[in-house]
Design a protein around this motif. Structure first.
Motif, PDB file in Angstrom:
ATOM      1  N   ASP A 214       0.805  -1.224   0.000  1.00 46.66           N
ATOM      2  CA  ASP A 214       0.000   0.000   0.000  1.00 46.66           C
ATOM      3  C   ASP A 214       0.840   1.276   0.000  1.00 46.66           C
ATOM      4  N   SER A 215       2.112   1.169  -0.358  1.00 46.19           N
ATOM      5  CA  SER A 215       2.959   2.362  -0.377  1.00 46.19           C
ATOM      6  C   SER A 215       3.940   2.271  -1.541  1.00 46.19           C
ATOM      7  N   GLU A 216       4.690   3.357  -1.764  1.00 50.76           N
ATOM      8  CA  GLU A 216       5.672   3.362  -2.841  1.00 50.76           C
ATOM      9  C   GLU A 216       6.675   2.215  -2.658  1.00 50.76           C
ATOM     10  N   PRO A 217       7.109   1.588  -3.744  1.00 49.66           N
ATOM     11  CA  PRO A 217       6.861   1.893  -5.160  1.00 49.66           C
ATOM     12  C   PRO A 217       5.657   1.168  -5.753  1.00 49.66           C
ATOM     13  N   SER A 225      -2.792   2.179  -4.915  1.00 47.19           N
ATOM     14  CA  SER A 225      -1.795   1.169  -4.547  1.00 47.19           C
ATOM     15  C   SER A 225      -2.265  -0.212  -4.979  1.00 47.19           C
ATOM     16  N   ASN A 226      -1.354  -1.169  -4.890  1.00 51.14           N
ATOM     17  CA  ASN A 226      -1.736  -2.557  -5.159  1.00 51.14           C
ATOM     18  C   ASN A 226      -2.885  -2.998  -4.261  1.00 51.14           C
ATOM     19  N   LEU A 227      -2.832  -2.609  -2.994  1.00 48.86           N
ATOM     20  CA  LEU A 227      -3.903  -2.959  -2.061  1.00 48.86           C
ATOM     21  C   LEU A 227      -5.234  -2.382  -2.533  1.00 48.86           C
ATOM     22  N   ASP A 228      -5.219  -1.129  -2.990  1.00 44.68           N
ATOM     23  CA  ASP A 228      -6.448  -0.497  -3.491  1.00 44.68           C
ATOM     24  C   ASP A 228      -7.025  -1.295  -4.667  1.00 44.68           C
ATOM     25  N   LEU A 229      -6.169  -1.677  -5.604  1.00 45.74           N
ATOM     26  CA  LEU A 229      -6.622  -2.382  -6.804  1.00 45.74           C
ATOM     27  C   LEU A 229      -7.180  -3.757  -6.461  1.00 45.74           C
ATOM     28  N   THR A 230      -6.522  -4.465  -5.548  1.00 47.20           N
ATOM     29  CA  THR A 230      -7.013  -5.780  -5.138  1.00 47.20           C
ATOM     30  C   THR A 230      -8.351  -5.657  -4.422  1.00 47.20           C
TER      31      THR A 230
END
Length: 242
Positions: A214-217, A225-230
């Motif tokens: 959930d953070s850079e990169p 973030s990846n977490l958002d997309l999942t």
């Protein structure tokens, strides 16, 4: 699918998250908390917890690999032998009050997705609605009676617009195949006989271990973030149940 999770009669949503191979104890905690909050917004009581059907990173890796490999090879008529599935059932048996109507959500990462799928099948006579999400999981045979209740999520190849092989190598392991009658009644191998009906390729940054970053990169150009997309993928799929 005729289940209404928002109906006003007493109904508890039980969310079980299953970790995969040699996972850190809090690897999926932010994901669990975010999904728990989303389900609570539907106005029903929610119980959620993280399970480790093959052990966490404190257990030796090799026995975990053997158990996951054994489970992913099981035929749909031999799920009663599932190591991870039976451990999930044992873990939740004392925490499922029979006085309430329940909807069971099994969401697993990697080998945890296989354990969740098998647990759901083993509970087919429980009277509860069951839904399964498999994130970056190896291929395994999806039982016909659950094929409309399963969502599989894999990392997309963002360098090729989602059309190339997934950068998540684990999700490319295993098989959905099975034998079926071919011409002249002779058995032929069908590589998609037990494949999931609903599969989503998510453009996360990275690979197998990165769905919950959930953070850079691990943030795209839109700020997600990846977490958002999942989460968005699962939330969209779950919303059809309302």
């Amino acid at each position: 699918m005729q289940n209404d999770l928002t109906e006003k009669e007493e109904n508890e949503i039980c969310l079980y998250l299953m970790a995969g191979l040699a996972t850190a104890p809090h690897f999926m905690e932010k994901f669990r908390a975010a999904l728990h909050s989303f389900l609570e917004s539907w106005g029903q009581p929610v119980h959620s917890e993280l399970l480790f059907p093959y052990g966490d990173w404190s257990r030796r890796v090799l026995p975990q690999l053997w158990e996951i490999r054994a489970d992913m090879r099981l035929g749909t008529d031999r799920i009663f032998k599932s190591i991870g599935g039976n451990r999930v059932l044992k873990a939740i048996a004392s925490k499922r009050p029979s006085s309430k109507k329940q909807t069971l959500l099994f969401i697993g990462h990697s080998g945890g997705g296989i354990a969740g799928l098998h647990a759901a099948q083993l509970l087919q006579d429980s009277g509860s609605e069951r839904y399964i999400v498999m994130i970056g999981s190896p291929k395994c045979r999806i039982p016909v009676q659950l094929d409309t209740s399963v969502l599989t999520i894999n990392a997309a190849d963002i360098r090729r617009g989602g059309r190339g092989k997934s950068p998540d190598r684990v999700s490319r392991l295993g098989t959905h195949g099975g034998w079926r009658a071919g011409k002249l009644g002779l058995p032929t191998w069908h590589r998609q006989k037990y494949a999931p009906i609903d599969n989503r390729n998510v453009p996360i940054i990275g690979g197998h271990a990165d769905y919950f970053r959930d953070s850079e990169p691990y943030v795209d150009v839109t700020g997600r973030s990846n977490l958002d997309l999942t989460l968005e993928t699962i939330q969209t799929w779950l919303t059809r149940l309302k």
